[in-house]
Scaffold this motif. Structure first.
Motif, PDB file in Angstrom:
ATOM      1  N   ASN A  44       0.814  -1.214   0.000  1.00  0.00           N
ATOM      2  CA  ASN A  44       0.000   0.000   0.000  1.00  0.00           C
ATOM      3  C   ASN A  44       0.851   1.270   0.000  1.00  0.00           C
ATOM      4  OD1 ASN A  44      -2.409  -1.419  -0.017  1.00  0.00           O
ATOM      5  ND2 ASN A  44      -2.423  -1.604   2.198  1.00  0.00           N
ATOM      6  N   PHE A  45       0.336   2.287  -0.667  1.00  0.00           N
ATOM      7  CA  PHE A  45       0.906   3.634  -0.723  1.00  0.00           C
ATOM      8  C   PHE A  45       2.386   3.644  -1.129  1.00  0.00           C
ATOM      9  CE2 PHE A  45      -2.444   3.452   2.544  1.00  0.00           C
ATOM     10  CZ  PHE A  45      -3.404   4.182   1.859  1.00  0.00           C
ATOM     11  N   ALA A  91       9.950   1.202  -7.631  1.00  0.00           N
ATOM     12  CA  ALA A  91       8.997   1.443  -6.543  1.00  0.00           C
ATOM     13  C   ALA A  91       9.629   1.133  -5.192  1.00  0.00           C
ATOM     14  CB  ALA A  91       7.759   0.583  -6.735  1.00  0.00           C
ATOM     15  N   THR A  92       9.254   1.927  -4.209  1.00  0.00           N
ATOM     16  CA  THR A  92       9.632   1.664  -2.825  1.00  0.00           C
ATOM     17  C   THR A  92       8.364   1.666  -1.991  1.00  0.00           C
ATOM     18  OG1 THR A  92       9.975   4.004  -2.318  1.00  0.00           O
ATOM     19  CG2 THR A  92      11.894   2.768  -3.076  1.00  0.00           C
ATOM     20  N   GLY A  93       8.408   0.939  -0.895  1.00  0.00           N
ATOM     21  CA  GLY A  93       7.250   0.877  -0.017  1.00  0.00           C
ATOM     22  C   GLY A  93       7.599   0.168   1.270  1.00  0.00           C
ATOM     23  N   PHE A  94       6.578  -0.143   2.045  1.00  0.00           N
ATOM     24  CA  PHE A  94       6.769  -0.818   3.329  1.00  0.00           C
ATOM     25  C   PHE A  94       5.791  -1.973   3.421  1.00  0.00           C
ATOM     26  CE2 PHE A  94       6.286  -1.423   7.905  1.00  0.00           C
ATOM     27  CZ  PHE A  94       7.616  -1.443   8.300  1.00  0.00           C
ATOM     28  N   ASP A  95       6.339  -3.174   3.665  1.00  0.00           N
ATOM     29  CA  ASP A  95       5.498  -4.360   3.821  1.00  0.00           C
ATOM     30  C   ASP A  95       5.215  -4.546   5.303  1.00  0.00           C
ATOM     31  OD1 ASP A  95       4.277  -6.834   3.926  1.00  0.00           O
ATOM     32  OD2 ASP A  95       5.591  -7.732   2.427  1.00  0.00           O
ATOM     33  N   SER A  96       3.978  -4.266   5.703  1.00  0.00           N
ATOM     34  CA  SER A  96       3.614  -4.328   7.123  1.00  0.00           C
ATOM     35  C   SER A  96       3.548  -5.766   7.646  1.00  0.00           C
ATOM     36  CB  SER A  96       2.280  -3.619   7.354  1.00  0.00           C
ATOM     37  OG  SER A  96       1.272  -4.206   6.574  1.00  0.00           O
ATOM     38  N   SER A  97       3.463  -6.754   6.755  1.00  0.00           N
ATOM     39  CA  SER A  97       3.406  -8.135   7.226  1.00  0.00           C
ATOM     40  C   SER A  97       4.767  -8.633   7.720  1.00  0.00           C
ATOM     41  CB  SER A  97       2.876  -9.064   6.136  1.00  0.00           C
ATOM     42  OG  SER A  97       3.787  -9.133   5.063  1.00  0.00           O
ATOM     43  N   ILE A  98       5.859  -8.071   7.197  1.00  0.00           N
ATOM     44  CA  ILE A  98       7.200  -8.454   7.657  1.00  0.00           C
ATOM     45  C   ILE A  98       7.907  -7.270   8.325  1.00  0.00           C
ATOM     46  CG2 ILE A  98       7.482 -10.297   5.965  1.00  0.00           C
ATOM     47  CD1 ILE A  98       9.245  -8.332   4.340  1.00  0.00           C
ATOM     48  N   MET A  99       7.241  -6.118   8.355  1.00  0.00           N
ATOM     49  CA  MET A  99       7.774  -4.905   8.987  1.00  0.00           C
ATOM     50  C   MET A  99       9.139  -4.507   8.415  1.00  0.00           C
ATOM     51  SD  MET A  99       5.242  -4.173  10.802  1.00  0.00           S
ATOM     52  CE  MET A  99       5.783  -2.811  11.793  1.00  0.00           C
TER      53      MET A  99
END
Length: 127
Positions: A44-45, A91-99
């Motif tokens: 996301n985002f 693209a860059t982002g943050f995967d909240s499932s693996i933090m």
């Protein structure tokens, strides 16, 4: 005299055509919907960096880019008003499932026939 006039007209017409043909830039009618995905999970985002006229990742894709878009949609970014040509999307982002932060890129070629269409592209990102 007619040959000289015809030659001058031909050269002027070719210059106008060469100057007006711009590829891999903004100002067209094509668009890309760039979706970021990490192991099948949407990110996301995302932030997407676009390099015009590139088939490979620039040395530093987060500083050597022509366009930067920050995602306001859940898992994709719309890149609008593009011309046909080659682009590199990073693209860059943050995967909240693996933090963890994730990033990745993909080359995209918009063909002449796609100059008035929206193209969907998946950008696979990794840790």
């Amino acid at each position: 005299m007619k040959k000289l006039f015809f030659s001058a007209f031909l050269i002027a017409a070719l210059l106008v055509i060469c100057i007006s043909c711009k590829k891999s830039n903004t100002g067209g009618n094509a668009s890309i919907a760039a979706y970021t995905v990490h192991h099948g999970t949407p990110i996301n985002f995302p932030t997407v960096y676009v390099k015009f006229g590139a088939k490979e990742k620039p040395a530093d894709p987060t500083s050597d880019y022509d366009l930067k878009l920050v995602g306001i949609h859940e898992n994709h970014v719309h890149i609008e008003e593009l011309r046909y040509g080659n682009y590199y999307l990073f693209a860059t982002g943050f995967d909240s499932s693996i933090m963890m932060p994730v990033s990745g890129g993909v080359p995209v070629k918009l063909k002449w026939g796609q100059r008035n269409e929206e193209t969907e592209v998946d950008i696979a990102v990794t840790e």
